[in-house]
Design a protein around this motif. Structure first.
Motif, PDB file in Angstrom:
ATOM      1  N   PHE A  90       0.865  -1.171   0.000  1.00  0.00           N
ATOM      2  CA  PHE A  90       0.000   0.000   0.000  1.00  0.00           C
ATOM      3  C   PHE A  90       0.899   1.216   0.000  1.00  0.00           C
ATOM      4  CE2 PHE A  90      -3.347  -2.746   1.688  1.00  0.00           C
ATOM      5  CZ  PHE A  90      -4.427  -2.285   0.965  1.00  0.00           C
ATOM      6  N   CYS A  91       0.637   2.158  -0.864  1.00  0.00           N
ATOM      7  CA  CYS A  91       1.393   3.413  -0.887  1.00  0.00           C
ATOM      8  C   CYS A  91       0.406   4.559  -0.788  1.00  0.00           C
ATOM      9  CB  CYS A  91       2.201   3.541  -2.174  1.00  0.00           C
ATOM     10  SG  CYS A  91       3.464   2.294  -2.345  1.00  0.00           S
ATOM     11  N   ILE A  92       0.760   5.561  -0.035  1.00  0.00           N
ATOM     12  CA  ILE A  92      -0.126   6.716   0.120  1.00  0.00           C
ATOM     13  C   ILE A  92      -0.266   7.461  -1.201  1.00  0.00           C
ATOM     14  CG2 ILE A  92      -0.388   8.917   1.323  1.00  0.00           C
ATOM     15  CD1 ILE A  92       1.158   7.552   3.660  1.00  0.00           C
ATOM     16  N   GLU A  94      -0.652   6.429  -4.170  1.00  0.00           N
ATOM     17  CA  GLU A  94      -1.655   5.934  -5.107  1.00  0.00           C
ATOM     18  C   GLU A  94      -3.050   6.488  -4.813  1.00  0.00           C
ATOM     19  OE1 GLU A  94      -3.058   1.600  -4.493  1.00  0.00           O
ATOM     20  OE2 GLU A  94      -1.068   1.688  -3.608  1.00  0.00           O
ATOM     21  N   PHE A  95      -3.243   7.012  -3.607  1.00  0.00           N
ATOM     22  CA  PHE A  95      -4.531   7.607  -3.252  1.00  0.00           C
ATOM     23  C   PHE A  95      -4.519   9.128  -3.433  1.00  0.00           C
ATOM     24  CE2 PHE A  95      -4.087   3.772  -0.612  1.00  0.00           C
ATOM     25  CZ  PHE A  95      -5.113   3.038  -1.173  1.00  0.00           C
ATOM     26  N   PRO A  98      -7.680  10.598  -5.791  1.00  0.00           N
ATOM     27  CA  PRO A  98      -8.972  10.718  -5.111  1.00  0.00           C
ATOM     28  C   PRO A  98      -8.942  11.734  -3.964  1.00  0.00           C
ATOM     29  CG  PRO A  98      -8.346   8.404  -5.322  1.00  0.00           C
ATOM     30  CD  PRO A  98      -7.194   9.216  -5.788  1.00  0.00           C
ATOM     31  N   LEU A  99      -7.833  11.753  -3.210  1.00  0.00           N
ATOM     32  CA  LEU A  99      -7.723  12.738  -2.130  1.00  0.00           C
ATOM     33  C   LEU A  99      -7.689  14.162  -2.675  1.00  0.00           C
ATOM     34  CD1 LEU A  99      -5.176  11.011   0.265  1.00  0.00           C
ATOM     35  CD2 LEU A  99      -7.566  11.493   0.724  1.00  0.00           C
ATOM     36  N   VAL A 125      -1.132  15.473   3.227  1.00  0.00           N
ATOM     37  CA  VAL A 125      -1.015  14.465   2.165  1.00  0.00           C
ATOM     38  C   VAL A 125       0.339  14.568   1.479  1.00  0.00           C
ATOM     39  CG1 VAL A 125      -1.908  13.841  -0.114  1.00  0.00           C
ATOM     40  CG2 VAL A 125      -3.477  14.204   1.763  1.00  0.00           C
ATOM     41  N   THR A 164       3.955   4.302  -8.155  1.00  0.00           N
ATOM     42  CA  THR A 164       3.163   4.478  -6.933  1.00  0.00           C
ATOM     43  C   THR A 164       2.141   5.596  -7.080  1.00  0.00           C
ATOM     44  OG1 THR A 164       4.717   6.029  -5.915  1.00  0.00           O
ATOM     45  CG2 THR A 164       5.019   3.678  -5.430  1.00  0.00           C
ATOM     46  N   MET A 167      -3.114   4.898  -9.532  1.00  0.00           N
ATOM     47  CA  MET A 167      -3.998   4.015  -8.780  1.00  0.00           C
ATOM     48  C   MET A 167      -3.775   2.587  -9.272  1.00  0.00           C
ATOM     49  SD  MET A 167      -7.539   6.098  -8.223  1.00  0.00           S
ATOM     50  CE  MET A 167      -7.820   6.548  -9.912  1.00  0.00           C
ATOM     51  N   ARG A 168      -3.867   1.647  -8.373  1.00  0.00           N
ATOM     52  CA  ARG A 168      -3.496   0.261  -8.677  1.00  0.00           C
ATOM     53  C   ARG A 168      -4.231  -0.292  -9.887  1.00  0.00           C
ATOM     54  NH1 ARG A 168      -1.113  -4.307  -6.224  1.00  0.00           N
ATOM     55  NH2 ARG A 168      -2.163  -6.226  -6.841  1.00  0.00           N
ATOM     56  N   ARG A 179      -1.554  -7.653  -3.119  1.00  0.00           N
ATOM     57  CA  ARG A 179      -1.009  -6.886  -1.988  1.00  0.00           C
ATOM     58  C   ARG A 179      -0.634  -7.855  -0.877  1.00  0.00           C
ATOM     59  NH1 ARG A 179      -2.168  -1.198  -2.534  1.00  0.00           N
ATOM     60  NH2 ARG A 179      -3.924  -0.907  -3.914  1.00  0.00           N
TER      61      ARG A 179
END
Length: 183
Positions: A90-92, A94-95, A98-99, A125, A164, A167-168, A179
């Motif tokens: 999980f990597c921050i 990749e979000f 959306p954030l 972020v 990263t 998004m996945r 994952r």
């Protein structure tokens, strides 16, 4: 059935074993063998079709992970390891997209406290992404040096960090590991 012996070596004084073709037949065979396009328009059309076929094969390889037809930037065992290394975590980053949408919506609202929260969220972020990326880069460099001591690794870490940011489910080539699995 006529056997073409012209490709086999023979003595210069030996008979060739077939009649000499007429000049017109020889010319048409040469033209057919080269199959060069008659004009520039035909040549560009053939090049365009060949390029389309190559790009279609690359798209298919990006979806399936077929190493043979991947673009040059994605080929090789080092790049495959980097993809698997990034896809297993999980990597921050990749979000981020959306954030970013949520933060932009919050900043558009005409309430001062929500705008302040949006600003703090931006800062938080960005700091989290930078810290996560630095840690991932160090771990990735260490793993690359252990697994591939004699292979060129230039640009591999940057390749992983750029991966990263996607998004996945939108990553190409598609992730080959789940994952939590370790490459």
């Amino acid at each position: 059935m006529q056997v073409d012996l012209s490709k086999q070596p023979r003595a210069p004084e030996a008979p060739k074993g077939r009649p000499t073709p007429k000049r017109s037949e020889a010319q048409t065979q040469r033209r057919r063998a080269s199959s060069a396009p008659a004009d520039r328009k035909e040549a560009t059309k053939r090049q365009r079709e060949a390029r389309r076929a190559d790009l279609a094969r690359q798209r298919e390889a990006l979806a399936s992970g077929d190493e043979r037809y991947l673009p040059a930037r994605d080929k090789g065992p080092v790049r495959r390891f980097v993809r698997d290394f990034v896809d297993s975590r999980f990597c921050i980053a990749e979000f981020f997209l959306p954030l970013a949408v949520v933060i932009l919506v919050l900043s558009m609202v005409r309430v001062g406290s929500l705008q302040n929260i949006a600003l703090l969220l931006w800062l938080g972020v960005i700091v989290l992404i930078i810290v996560d990326s630095i840690g991932l880069a160090f771990r990735m460099k260490k793993q690359l040096n252990e697994r591939f001591p004699n292979e060129p690794k230039r640009g591999a870490v940057a390749y992983g960090l750029m991966r990263t940011l996607q998004m996945r489910r939108l990553r190409l080539p598609k992730p080959q590991v789940k994952r939590g699995e370790r490459p």
